[in-house]
Design a protein around this motif. Sequence first.
Motif, PDB file in Angstrom:
ATOM      1  N   ALA A 187       0.833  -1.202   0.000  1.00 55.12           N
ATOM      2  CA  ALA A 187       0.000   0.000   0.000  1.00 55.12           C
ATOM      3  C   ALA A 187       0.866   1.249   0.000  1.00 55.12           C
ATOM      4  CB  ALA A 187      -0.915  -0.005   1.224  1.00 55.12           C
ATOM      5  N   ALA A 204       0.536   5.737  -0.340  1.00 58.34           N
ATOM      6  CA  ALA A 204      -0.382   6.880  -0.361  1.00 58.34           C
ATOM      7  C   ALA A 204       0.405   8.178  -0.280  1.00 58.34           C
ATOM      8  CB  ALA A 204      -1.366   6.797   0.800  1.00 58.34           C
ATOM      9  N   VAL A 238      -0.026  11.895   1.322  1.00 62.39           N
ATOM     10  CA  VAL A 238      -0.870  12.586   2.307  1.00 62.39           C
ATOM     11  C   VAL A 238      -0.273  13.958   2.623  1.00 62.39           C
ATOM     12  CG1 VAL A 238      -1.888  12.448   4.624  1.00 62.39           C
ATOM     13  CG2 VAL A 238      -1.595  10.364   3.282  1.00 62.39           C
ATOM     14  N   VAL A 276      -5.696  13.063   2.170  1.00 65.04           N
ATOM     15  CA  VAL A 276      -5.170  11.974   1.338  1.00 65.04           C
ATOM     16  C   VAL A 276      -5.354  12.356  -0.133  1.00 65.04           C
ATOM     17  CG1 VAL A 276      -5.294   9.503   0.839  1.00 65.04           C
ATOM     18  CG2 VAL A 276      -5.847  10.340   3.137  1.00 65.04           C
ATOM     19  N   SER A 315      -3.933  10.664  -2.712  1.00 69.81           N
ATOM     20  CA  SER A 315      -4.058   9.449  -3.500  1.00 69.81           C
ATOM     21  C   SER A 315      -3.648   8.252  -2.643  1.00 69.81           C
ATOM     22  CB  SER A 315      -3.115   9.593  -4.710  1.00 69.81           C
ATOM     23  OG  SER A 315      -3.356   8.579  -5.610  1.00 69.81           O
ATOM     24  N   SER A 316      -4.331   7.129  -2.827  1.00 68.48           N
ATOM     25  CA  SER A 316      -4.008   5.940  -2.021  1.00 68.48           C
ATOM     26  C   SER A 316      -4.207   4.684  -2.867  1.00 68.48           C
ATOM     27  CB  SER A 316      -4.941   5.912  -0.799  1.00 68.48           C
ATOM     28  OG  SER A 316      -4.809   4.698  -0.094  1.00 68.48           O
ATOM     29  N   LEU A 358       1.022   5.825  -8.472  1.00 65.67           N
ATOM     30  CA  LEU A 358       0.555   6.766  -7.443  1.00 65.67           C
ATOM     31  C   LEU A 358       0.897   8.208  -7.834  1.00 65.67           C
ATOM     32  CD1 LEU A 358      -0.609   6.610  -4.369  1.00 65.67           C
ATOM     33  CD2 LEU A 358       1.707   7.280  -3.797  1.00 65.67           C
ATOM     34  N   TYR A 375      -9.757   2.615   5.690  1.00 63.83           N
ATOM     35  CA  TYR A 375      -8.573   2.790   6.534  1.00 63.83           C
ATOM     36  C   TYR A 375      -8.561   1.853   7.749  1.00 63.83           C
ATOM     37  CZ  TYR A 375      -8.103   7.008   3.727  1.00 63.83           C
ATOM     38  OH  TYR A 375      -7.999   7.889   2.681  1.00 63.83           O
ATOM     39  N   ASN A 377      -2.985   0.206   5.135  1.00 64.26           N
ATOM     40  CA  ASN A 377      -2.978   1.193   4.048  1.00 64.26           C
ATOM     41  C   ASN A 377      -1.776   2.121   4.207  1.00 64.26           C
ATOM     42  OD1 ASN A 377      -4.020   3.876   5.480  1.00 64.26           O
ATOM     43  ND2 ASN A 377      -5.155   2.139   6.332  1.00 64.26           N
ATOM     44  N   GLY A 378      -1.437   2.808   3.126  1.00 60.73           N
ATOM     45  CA  GLY A 378      -0.266   3.695   3.157  1.00 60.73           C
ATOM     46  C   GLY A 378      -0.586   5.045   3.781  1.00 60.73           C
ATOM     47  N   ALA A 379      -1.862   5.437   3.755  1.00 62.04           N
ATOM     48  CA  ALA A 379      -2.245   6.758   4.277  1.00 62.04           C
ATOM     49  C   ALA A 379      -1.969   6.857   5.777  1.00 62.04           C
ATOM     50  CB  ALA A 379      -3.724   7.015   3.975  1.00 62.04           C
TER      51      ALA A 379
END
Length: 358
Positions: free
Chosen positions: A14, A16, A18, A24, A26-27, A62, A298, A302-304
């Motif tokens: 993942a 993202a 932020v 955010v 993009s994720s 991304l 979330y 996830n990367g966020a």
Amino acid sequence: MLILGIESSCDETALALVEDGKIVLSSLIASQIATHAKWGGVIPEIAAREHLTAIRAMSVQLLSESGKTLSDIDAIAVTQGPGLIGCLLVGATFAKGLAQSAGKPIIAVNHVHAHVHGALLGIDAPHEQIFPTLALVVSGGHTNLYYMKSCVNFELLAHTIDDACGESFDKVGKMMGLPYPGGPHVEVLAKQGTPQKVKMPRMVERKSQLLFSYSGLKTAVALAVQNMNKTGHRMEDIAHSFQEEALGQILRKLTIALGIRPSTKSIIVAGGVAANGRFKELMSHATTLPVWFPPLKYCSDNGAMIAALAFFQHRSEAIATPCSTALEWDVFSRYPFEFFMAPEFSSAPTLNTVPKNS
Ligand code: KG4
Ligand code: ZN
């Protein structure tokens, strides 16, 4: 401040982008569930190879989706641990390489702490209304309860002494012949069950006041499934009773923790199990304080959430410990419980140290 968050601790690659720990841009999440489902659980070696295959192309996608370039990014954040060591190494090595080639700082992030920021991403309220909070991270690998005076201050009050809550959902799902991961399927089955048909044990209360335990419950489900022919219990009834106790245990501990930390202003529930609808329902009856669950996207990895925690960590560490942006750190596989445990609980797992009903 624009941060690229990278997560690869288990079976989701993942990434993202932020802004300021909150917005955010993009994720992207590539789940490996379909790959591992046929084995009934995550195979670490396969998971690491899947991360390796996906991560570079995802970073390119991304950036192009968000209309940004590497030079727009102020810092790169990555999961340092806990997680599967081979999987962590893929993310951390990729992040270090990217940071060094682009001349960007790198911020190492604790995955379990980052889950709390997954929930914070969906909250509009200012931090003064949220903190101090009691934060639960209930996932496939952890069942941790924190008292947090701020969004970067994690005082660990309790953790599980055996299985994690999500892990117990997955193992119970497997015993019931449900697909991997079992959590969401057990929830569906439990909805069709009749309450209190099957009795489940509350063994952990005899072991500790605050710590969690799921192994006794798991054994009780195994026996209940094995004896269905004799008892006439339906799978739905077993699932229902299991879920009530798996979540009920958390609510009981939370009530005790609220007594120990009376200045608590709110409760945050994060991690994969926070997606459970019955959990939200039970929590709404358990306290009058505001309770925050993350938006569904979330709850799981996830990367966020990684980028969000990194932002606040960076902001506070700009004063305290600037070395976190250096490259000389390594990934870690297990949660360093002793290090993070609040002093009065640091000798955990302590058995019978707190008198019952005190
Ligand atoms: O946070 P997460 O994506 O990964 C870890 O960091 O572990 O959590 C995954 C866990 C799995 O054990 C999964 O079965 C559980 O969350 N889970 C659920 C539900 N949705 C996901 N457990 C119970 N009910 C659900 N609806
Ligand atoms: Zn997680």
